[in-house]
Scaffold this motif. Sequence first.
Motif, PDB file in Angstrom:
ATOM      1  N   LYS A   1       0.835  -1.201   0.000  1.00  0.00           N
ATOM      2  CA  LYS A   1       0.000   0.000   0.000  1.00  0.00           C
ATOM      3  C   LYS A   1       0.867   1.247   0.000  1.00  0.00           C
ATOM      4  N   GLN A   2       0.252   2.349  -0.388  1.00  0.00           N
ATOM      5  CA  GLN A   2       0.964   3.619  -0.373  1.00  0.00           C
ATOM      6  C   GLN A   2       1.086   4.151   1.046  1.00  0.00           C
ATOM      7  N   ARG A   3       2.102   4.955   1.240  1.00  0.00           N
ATOM      8  CA  ARG A   3       2.263   5.606   2.539  1.00  0.00           C
ATOM      9  C   ARG A   3       1.125   6.596   2.728  1.00  0.00           C
ATOM     10  N   GLU A   4       0.545   6.612   3.916  1.00  0.00           N
ATOM     11  CA  GLU A   4      -0.571   7.509   4.187  1.00  0.00           C
ATOM     12  C   GLU A   4      -0.323   8.311   5.456  1.00  0.00           C
ATOM     13  N   LEU A   5      -0.875   9.515   5.455  1.00  0.00           N
ATOM     14  CA  LEU A   5      -0.770  10.378   6.622  1.00  0.00           C
ATOM     15  C   LEU A   5      -1.793   9.937   7.651  1.00  0.00           C
ATOM     16  N   VAL A   6      -1.316   9.669   8.847  1.00  0.00           N
ATOM     17  CA  VAL A   6      -2.190   9.198   9.923  1.00  0.00           C
ATOM     18  C   VAL A   6      -2.625  10.353  10.818  1.00  0.00           C
TER      19      VAL A   6
ATOM     20  N   PRO B   1      -6.195  -4.932  13.591  1.00  0.00           N
ATOM     21  CA  PRO B   1      -5.231  -5.565  12.677  1.00  0.00           C
ATOM     22  C   PRO B   1      -4.903  -4.701  11.459  1.00  0.00           C
ATOM     23  N   GLU B   2      -5.858  -3.910  10.999  1.00  0.00           N
ATOM     24  CA  GLU B   2      -5.604  -3.060   9.836  1.00  0.00           C
ATOM     25  C   GLU B   2      -4.699  -1.873  10.153  1.00  0.00           C
ATOM     26  N   ASP B   3      -4.349  -1.695  11.414  1.00  0.00           N
ATOM     27  CA  ASP B   3      -3.360  -0.664  11.774  1.00  0.00           C
ATOM     28  C   ASP B   3      -1.931  -1.170  11.593  1.00  0.00           C
ATOM     29  N   THR B   4      -1.787  -2.439  11.276  1.00  0.00           N
ATOM     30  CA  THR B   4      -0.460  -3.012  11.078  1.00  0.00           C
ATOM     31  C   THR B   4       0.253  -2.319   9.921  1.00  0.00           C
ATOM     32  N   ALA B   5       1.443  -1.808  10.199  1.00  0.00           N
ATOM     33  CA  ALA B   5       2.203  -1.058   9.194  1.00  0.00           C
ATOM     34  C   ALA B   5       3.535  -0.632   9.796  1.00  0.00           C
ATOM     35  N   VAL B   6       4.379  -0.099   8.942  1.00  0.00           N
ATOM     36  CA  VAL B   6       5.567   0.617   9.422  1.00  0.00           C
ATOM     37  C   VAL B   6       5.163   2.081   9.594  1.00  0.00           C
ATOM     38  N   TYR B   7       5.448   2.620  10.752  1.00  0.00           N
ATOM     39  CA  TYR B   7       5.072   3.996  11.069  1.00  0.00           C
ATOM     40  C   TYR B   7       6.307   4.890  11.012  1.00  0.00           C
TER      41      TYR B   7
END
Length: 121
Positions: free
Chosen positions: A43-48, A87-93
Amino acid sequence: QVQLVESGGGLVQAGGSLTLSCAASGSTSSFNFIGWYRQAPGKQRELVASISSGGSRNYADSVKGRFTISRDNAKNTMYLQMNSLKPEDTAVYYCNAKKYTNWGTLIYDYWGQGTQVTVSS
């Protein structure tokens, strides 16, 4: 040159909490924009979440009410408090700090190396 170093990532069960920290090697008070981004596999990097120098906070719809961004200029550190993790929060931050001129030209754009957050179901 300012270096940003994230910490606080890890493995947590759904519904749990984590607090990410981003320590800057220099002063953060001069940055107009401080934000946390994330990127999940494929996925693309997104602003949280982001916070302006004036204290205005913005959040992605997917994290509103669960995540809180803050900054401590005295400690040159920014934080992302994450509650009710899914689980959908799983990502590199990644933390990010930007400085603009008075005319809106970007002059500094610093990124941390990223920290992995994994939420198990």
